[in-house]
Write a protein that holds these residues in place. Structure first.
Motif, PDB file in Angstrom:
ATOM      1  N   GLU A 291       0.835  -1.206   0.000  1.00 31.51           N
ATOM      2  CA  GLU A 291       0.000   0.000   0.000  1.00 31.51           C
ATOM      3  C   GLU A 291       0.868   1.253   0.000  1.00 31.51           C
ATOM      4  N   SER A 294       2.635   1.820  -3.282  1.00 28.61           N
ATOM      5  CA  SER A 294       1.695   2.231  -4.318  1.00 28.61           C
ATOM      6  C   SER A 294       1.239   3.667  -4.129  1.00 28.61           C
ATOM      7  N   THR A 295       1.217   4.122  -2.877  1.00 30.53           N
ATOM      8  CA  THR A 295       0.742   5.466  -2.578  1.00 30.53           C
ATOM      9  C   THR A 295       1.840   6.512  -2.742  1.00 30.53           C
ATOM     10  N   GLN A 296       3.051   6.186  -2.279  1.00 27.91           N
ATOM     11  CA  GLN A 296       4.149   7.154  -2.369  1.00 27.91           C
ATOM     12  C   GLN A 296       5.445   6.433  -2.745  1.00 27.91           C
ATOM     13  N   ARG A 311      -0.887   3.249   8.943  1.00 30.22           N
ATOM     14  CA  ARG A 311      -1.839   2.239   8.468  1.00 30.22           C
ATOM     15  C   ARG A 311      -2.114   1.198   9.545  1.00 30.22           C
ATOM     16  N   ARG A 344      -0.561  13.970  -5.307  1.00 31.69           N
ATOM     17  CA  ARG A 344      -1.025  12.650  -5.733  1.00 31.69           C
ATOM     18  C   ARG A 344      -1.800  12.799  -7.036  1.00 31.69           C
ATOM     19  N   VAL A 359      -3.648   3.223 -10.314  1.00 27.26           N
ATOM     20  CA  VAL A 359      -3.547   3.151  -8.864  1.00 27.26           C
ATOM     21  C   VAL A 359      -4.904   2.682  -8.364  1.00 27.26           C
ATOM     22  N   GLY A 363      -3.197   1.813  -3.366  1.00 25.66           N
ATOM     23  CA  GLY A 363      -2.903   3.236  -3.218  1.00 25.66           C
ATOM     24  C   GLY A 363      -4.008   3.987  -2.518  1.00 25.66           C
ATOM     25  N   GLN A 364      -4.919   3.231  -1.847  1.00 23.53           N
ATOM     26  CA  GLN A 364      -6.033   3.797  -1.094  1.00 23.53           C
ATOM     27  C   GLN A 364      -6.985   4.610  -1.985  1.00 23.53           C
ATOM     28  N   MET A 365      -7.096   4.187  -3.241  1.00 25.89           N
ATOM     29  CA  MET A 365      -8.013   4.846  -4.166  1.00 25.89           C
ATOM     30  C   MET A 365      -9.328   4.064  -4.154  1.00 25.89           C
ATOM     31  N   PRO A 428     -10.243  12.367  -1.053  1.00 22.46           N
ATOM     32  CA  PRO A 428     -10.092  10.918  -0.884  1.00 22.46           C
ATOM     33  C   PRO A 428     -11.374  10.295  -0.368  1.00 22.46           C
ATOM     34  N   GLN A 541      -4.716  10.374   5.194  1.00 25.35           N
ATOM     35  CA  GLN A 541      -5.107  10.401   3.798  1.00 25.35           C
ATOM     36  C   GLN A 541      -5.381  11.782   3.221  1.00 25.35           C
TER      37      GLN A 541
END
Length: 726
Positions: A291, A294-296, A311, A344, A359, A363-365, A428, A541
């Motif tokens: 995660e 994928s996010t940063q 997280r 982002r 993503v 990536g918390q999408m 988000p 987020q």
């Protein structure tokens, strides 16, 4: 697990002394290799004493896919895993052979990612060897698929990988000037915890006794070690030292838990319902690392570790497990890349009549997230062509709804979008509900159980105010699991771990009262837990707004012992009662900002530290708030709560001649002392309302929502420990 106390020992002293100086420019060079070795052990033999771990194979598949998306070539990733296509068997001989081959071919500036998913355990330290004076008398071991049993004659578990061997291999990489990032998603047994009956959680631990190591042998090793260290062993998790190495490389290591904790594997993402094809068993550390990457993917290892700690906080209503991070270059860029902006955004892909971005859930999408469509990645927000919304998301990509009209503009024409168009996150989709699993059915009917069932039934039928509860079936994925035992209803974390005593005791409610009283107490507990978790989620987020980018927040740990102050912008800082936290907020931006500081303790309390009693919390352009210098007192640490605790700093843009924004109304448990915030309209306030923080307490004066972020949140994390006994 192979803890930071054991793995990579010799390098810790060199790091502390500044003896290792790794040239980062060499990592980023295109001429340098980037390679990975992924080890996952799932199908342990029945007579080995180790339970099967189906999630370990999924860990290898996940990381292999992710590394490919991050630019690793197919030939640069070697997989050793059972039940995984195109992978070598994860035997002791194969693992050592591959690591030795990679070390032999390493060159200065090369990068190596080493990932181990499987069972860990302990065995007595060898009589001869670098660790014969280990504080607890035990070496840590990783269990390959062909692990055997304890051999008294050889004083080792047959075919186990011992920490000494891994240290020696790592030194070979570093001597050649390579950079190594090692991740261990494994653990050994933890004495404080035991699992509740949760089908989807497996602990990655093997008790030494299950491997055939006699208890008397373990006790003798511990007694001998205590004698050798004069009865004063270092604290668990400390890095022992065996002197600097001559290596010129660098390393970073991530571990799934401390030595007194378990490392669970479970169905992830936790937010998805059971049966969803995107939900599979994984090691929790591995999945959250994926995660984070994928996010940063272009931050530093320290930033990555902070993301993972955050997280863990939002996935577990507990202080355990807590991952550990160490290394000589935590501030190095991930994979040797350059550290880039926190904006982002992702390139838009057109497929037929549908838009996609690369993503997804990792990536918390999540479904419902909103993104602005900009003509190119450098375009100002004001040049946005319109907005899109996530319709559905898989692990690695999100499908977007057809663009909707924005601000009176005509709907976007997908065919007319430039090839350089990007989707930039605006709002988000934060999961702001609390998922609670009901207690498992009772084998026998008792009075405490009758009270518990009646109390839960009352809650399920009445929806307690202030928290949005999604009730789950017993054993299903949830942030919180209710468990009845010993005349109490326990509030277990997602892993199902139950701690009955000590500082980390699991919260519980006694059942020697009426169902209505228990329901009221439980509703209050769920309310506080939900609010605390939601606040952490928002801090985790909420996108950083350009309008507050010029605000710098710095925290400093001031030990009561009088030691040197430490910067708190680093993972796993430990503090204790009597210590203080100093802070400095510097506004280098062009607009004034309002600052609120909230302390979230390990018992889900939210304390408003600043402002208090009408203090002025506005920082004008080029102004500064600083403890002592401006008459503000440092934050004092007490031992009323211990464990993982956080300071959340909310910075919001001050409108011209507008009233001050004060978010101290979020404090709990004194919920009746809610304060109001007026004259501000932004994404943060909208999200706080959605988070069940009480829309009635926020006066909007009829303003309409702008949907653009004019505030940001910064979160600092540390561990509060009990002071040493005198």
């Amino acid at each position: 697990m192979l803890s930071r106390r054991h793995f990579l020992k010799g390098l810790s002293a060199a790091a502390a002394a500044g003896a290792l100086d790794y040239p980062f420019a060499a990592i980023a060079s295109a001429a340098n290799a980037r390679r990975a070795v992924l080890v996952g052990v799932s199908g342990y033999a029945k007579d080995s004493g180790a339970a099967p771990l189906p999630g370990a194979a999924n860990d290898v598949r996940l990381m292999r896919t992710l590394l490919s998306r991050l630019g690793f070539g197919a030939g640069d990733v070697i997989s050793l895993a059972d039940e995984v296509e195109a992978a070598l068997p994860p035997t002791r001989a194969n693992i050592l052979r591959i690591l030795e081959q990679q070390a032999a071919g390493a060159r200065e500036g090369d990068f190596y990612y080493l990932h181990f998913s499987g069972h860990g355990s302990q065995q007595p330290v060898a009589a001869q060897g670098p660790r014969r004076s280990e504080a607890d008398g035990l070496s840590e071991i990783f269990l390959p698929i062909d692990v055997g049993r304890w051999s008294g004659a050889r004083a080792t578990v047959d075919n186990a990988l011992v920490d000494d061997e891994l240290d020696a291999l790592l030194d070979r990489f570093l001597e050649r000037g390579a950079f190594v990032w090692a991740v261990f998603d494994a653990c050994h047994s933890a004495s404080l915890m035991r699992g509740a009956p949760v089908e989807e959680v497996v602990l990655r631990q093997v008790d030494p006794g299950a491997l055939g190591i006699p208890q008397a042998t373990l006790q003798a090793a511990a007694a001998q070690a205590q004698t050798a260290t004069r009865g004063e062993p270092p604290p668990k998790g400390a890095l022992a030292e065996r002197g600097p190495t001559k290596g010129k490389g660098g390393f970073v290591a991530f571990y799934s838990a401390q030595t007194t904790e378990v490392a669970p594997e479970m169905a992830m993402p936790l937010s998805l319902p059971a049966g969803d094809p995107n939900k599979r068993r994984h090691g929790v550390l591995t999945f959250m690392l994926a995660e984070a990457l994928s996010t940063q993917p272009q931050g530093t290892y320290r930033q990555l570790s902070q993301f993972i700690l955050s997280r863990y906080a939002t996935q577990y209503v507990s202080n355990k497990p807590t991952p550990m991070f160490t290394g000589t270059r935590l501030d190095a860029p991930i994979f040797g890349q350059s550290v880039q902006s926190a904006v982002r955004q992702w390139p838009l892909r057109r497929e037929a009549d549908e838009l996609k971005i690369s993503v997804g859930l990792l990536g918390q999408m999540a479904d419902g997230a909103r993104l602005a469509v900009v003509p190119n990645p450098l375009a100002d927000d004001k040049l946005a062509l319109g907005e899109v919304e996530v319709m559905r998301a898989s692990l690695f990509e999100a499908h977007l709804r057809l663009p909707a009209a924005r601000g009176g503009q005509a709907p976007l024409d997908v065919a007319a979008l430039p090839d350089t168009a990007y989707a930039r996150l605006v709002r988000p989709a934060v999961a702001l509900r609390l998922r609670v699993a009901a207690p498992t059915a009772a084998a026998t009917a008792t009075e405490p159980r009758r009270v518990a069932d009646a109390a839960v039934a009352l809650l399920r039928s009445s929806s307690p105010p202030g928290v949005r509860i999604d009730w789950q079936a017993p054993g299903a994925g949830a942030e919180l699991r209710l468990h009845v035992e010993d005349g109490q209803i326990w509030l277990l974390p997602a892993s199902g771990a139950l701690i009955k005593s000590g500082n980390g005791k699991t919260p519980s409610i006694g059942l020697a009262r009426s169902p209505a009283e228990v329901a009221n107490l439980l509703a209050d507990s769920l309310n506080r837990i939900g609010r605390a978790l939601n606040l952490i989620r928002l801090a985790e987020q909420l996108p950083v707004a350009a309008a507050t980018a010029g605000v710098e927040v710095r925290l400093e740990h001031l030990p009561s012992s009088g030691g040197k102050p430490r910067d708190l912008d680093m993972p796993r800082v430990q503090v204790q009662a009597g210590d203080q936290i100093g802070f400095t907020v510097t506004n280098r931006g062009a607009q004034a900002v309002d600052v609120t500081m909230l302390y979230v303790d390990s018992a889900f309390g939210i304390d408003a530290l600043f402002p208090q009693s009408g203090e002025n919390n506005r920082v004008e352009s080029q102004g500064q708030l600083k403890t002592s210098a401006t008459g503000l007192h440092p934050i004092g640490i007490d031992d009323k709560t211990v464990g993982t605790e956080r300071l959340i700093v909310i910075v919001s843009v001050a409108p011209p001649q507008g009233e001050r924004a004060d978010y101290s109304y979020l404090a709990q448990p004194r919920l009746e002392a809610t304060r109001t915030v007026r004259g501000e309209d932004n994404l943060l306030r909208d999200l706080l309302e959605d988070a069940s923080f009480g829309s009635n307490s926020v006066a909007t004066r009829g303003a309409t929502r702008s949907g653009r972020a004019q505030a940001t949140m910064r979160m600092f994390t540390w561990e509060v420990r009990s002071p040493p006994r005198r």
